[in-house]
Design a protein around this motif. Structure first.
Motif, short mmCIF file in Angstrom:
data_model
loop_
_atom_site.label_atom_id
_atom_site.label_comp_id
_atom_site.label_asym_id
_atom_site.label_seq_id
_atom_site.Cartn_x
_atom_site.Cartn_y
_atom_site.Cartn_z
N ILE A 1 0.56 -1.67 -0.08
CA ILE A 1 0.23 -0.02 0.04
C ILE A 1 1.00 1.38 0.35
N ALA A 2 0.30 2.44 -1.09
CA ALA A 2 1.34 3.33 -0.86
C ALA A 2 1.33 4.64 -0.03
N TRP A 3 0.21 4.20 0.27
CA TRP A 3 -0.71 5.55 0.99
C TRP A 3 -2.26 5.36 2.08
N ASN A 4 -1.80 6.08 2.50
CA ASN A 4 -3.38 6.60 3.08
C ASN A 4 -4.63 7.01 2.14
N PHE A 5 -5.65 5.88 1.83
CA PHE A 5 -6.95 5.42 1.37
C PHE A 5 -6.61 5.05 0.41
N THR A 6 -6.46 3.89 0.20
CA THR A 6 -6.35 2.58 -0.54
C THR A 6 -7.52 2.27 -0.15
N LYS A 7 -8.09 1.82 -1.34
CA LYS A 7 -9.31 1.15 -0.81
C LYS A 7 -9.34 0.03 -1.61
N PHE A 8 -10.51 -0.60 -0.58
CA PHE A 8 -10.68 -1.71 -1.52
C PHE A 8 -11.65 -2.66 -1.59
N VAL A 9 -12.53 -3.00 -2.84
CA VAL A 9 -13.70 -3.31 -2.78
C VAL A 9 -14.07 -4.89 -2.81
N LYS B 1 -11.81 -5.36 -6.65
CA LYS B 1 -10.57 -3.85 -6.87
C LYS B 1 -10.54 -3.77 -5.98
N ARG B 2 -9.04 -2.50 -6.31
CA ARG B 2 -8.16 -1.99 -5.49
C ARG B 2 -8.80 -0.92 -6.43
N PHE B 3 -8.58 0.57 -5.20
CA PHE B 3 -8.29 1.61 -5.99
C PHE B 3 -7.57 2.89 -5.10
N GLU B 4 -6.77 2.83 -6.08
CA GLU B 4 -5.02 4.07 -4.98
C GLU B 4 -5.47 5.08 -4.05
N PRO B 5 -5.10 5.62 -3.31
CA PRO B 5 -5.29 7.28 -3.01
C PRO B 5 -5.75 8.22 -3.32
N LYS B 6 -4.90 8.05 -4.63
CA LYS B 6 -5.64 9.56 -5.62
C LYS B 6 -7.19 9.25 -6.26
N GLU B 7 -7.52 7.81 -5.84
CA GLU B 7 -8.84 7.55 -7.04
C GLU B 7 -9.80 8.27 -5.09
N THR B 8 -10.74 8.56 -6.48
CA THR B 8 -11.69 9.75 -5.11
C THR B 8 -12.93 8.02 -5.01
N PRO B 9 -13.63 8.62 -3.66
CA PRO B 9 -14.38 6.96 -3.44
C PRO B 9 -15.57 7.22 -4.12
N GLU B 10 -15.66 8.55 -4.95
CA GLU B 10 -16.87 8.70 -5.98
C GLU B 10 -16.61 7.80 -7.18
N SER B 11 -15.15 7.94 -7.37
CA SER B 11 -14.39 6.98 -8.85
C SER B 11 -15.17 5.24 -8.09
N THR C 1 -18.00 4.42 -7.37
CA THR C 1 -19.81 3.78 -7.61
C THR C 1 -19.87 3.32 -8.65
N ALA C 2 -18.89 3.36 -10.19
CA ALA C 2 -19.91 2.69 -11.02
C ALA C 2 -19.18 1.33 -10.43
N GLU C 3 -18.01 0.74 -10.21
CA GLU C 3 -17.87 -0.61 -9.48
C GLU C 3 -18.56 -1.19 -8.34
N LEU C 4 -19.34 -0.70 -7.23
CA LEU C 4 -20.81 -0.57 -5.92
C LEU C 4 -21.26 -1.08 -7.19
N GLU C 5 -22.17 -0.21 -7.56
CA GLU C 5 -23.38 -0.72 -8.36
C GLU C 5 -23.94 -2.01 -8.73
N ALA C 6 -22.66 -1.87 -9.77
CA ALA C 6 -22.35 -3.58 -10.23
C ALA C 6 -22.01 -4.44 -9.21
N LEU C 7 -22.02 -4.75 -8.28
CA LEU C 7 -21.69 -5.41 -7.17
C LEU C 7 -23.12 -6.05 -6.23
N LEU C 8 -24.07 -4.32 -5.76
CA LEU C 8 -24.98 -4.01 -5.06
C LEU C 8 -26.10 -4.42 -5.84
#
Length: 154
Positions: free
Chosen positions: A118-126, A135-145, A147-154
């Motif tokens: 993990i490179a920095w704070n706010f690395t996010k794993f779905v 999927k892994r979202f890197e720190p500079k990728e916003t939570p809003e980015s 959305t499409a991944e989450l909606e597909a899983l929900l």
């Protein structure tokens, strides 16, 4: 191996079995209160509020491994998150996410997404409803980015 097989200490010190979240879509993030990316708490909380009824849970893991940007005590971290960002999603105890003392959950998340530290704070794993790392979202990728991944899983 599923994320549901892990336990982690909550911010108040109780051991939490992640199996309690079985059947939910999860976002697991390492967080910090004194980071340029700290405003991502707002986006994570917004996702949690928007999709909680559909089965989304955000899990925040404060981490002090990156430039000591999470120096406070557990109660200070919890208060900061609630007062400044209205955080109501579950927070866990301050944990290492890299190295020998990394929380086993994070060792698993990293291994499942190619093995890069993990490179920095706010690395996010779905995580999907079966407990698989999607999927892994890197720190500079916003939570809003996410959305499409989450909606597909929900």
């Amino acid at each position: 191996m599923s994320v549901y097989e892990f336990t982690a200490p909550s911010i108040r010190g109780e051991q939490v079995e992640l199996s309690a979240y079985e059947g939910k879509v999860l976002v697991i993030a390492n967080t910090a209160s004194k980071c340029g990316l700290t405003p991502q708490y707002e986006g994570l909380q917004a996702l949690y509020e928007q999709y909680a009824d559909q089965g989304l849970v955000v899990l925040g893991f404060p981490c002090n491994q990156f430039a000591e940007q999470e120096p406070g005590s557990a109660s200070e971290v919890e208060q900061f998150c609630k007062i400044n960002y209205g955080v109501t999603f579950p927070l866990f105890a301050k944990s290492d996410v890299n190295g020998e003392n990394a929380l086993p959950l994070f060792k698993h998340l990293v291994a499942e997404t190619g093995g890069q530290d993990i490179a920095w704070n706010f690395t996010k794993f779905v995580i999907d409803r079966e407990g698989n790392v999607v999927k892994r979202f890197e720190p500079k990728e916003t939570p809003e980015s996410m959305t499409a991944e989450l909606e597909a899983l929900l």
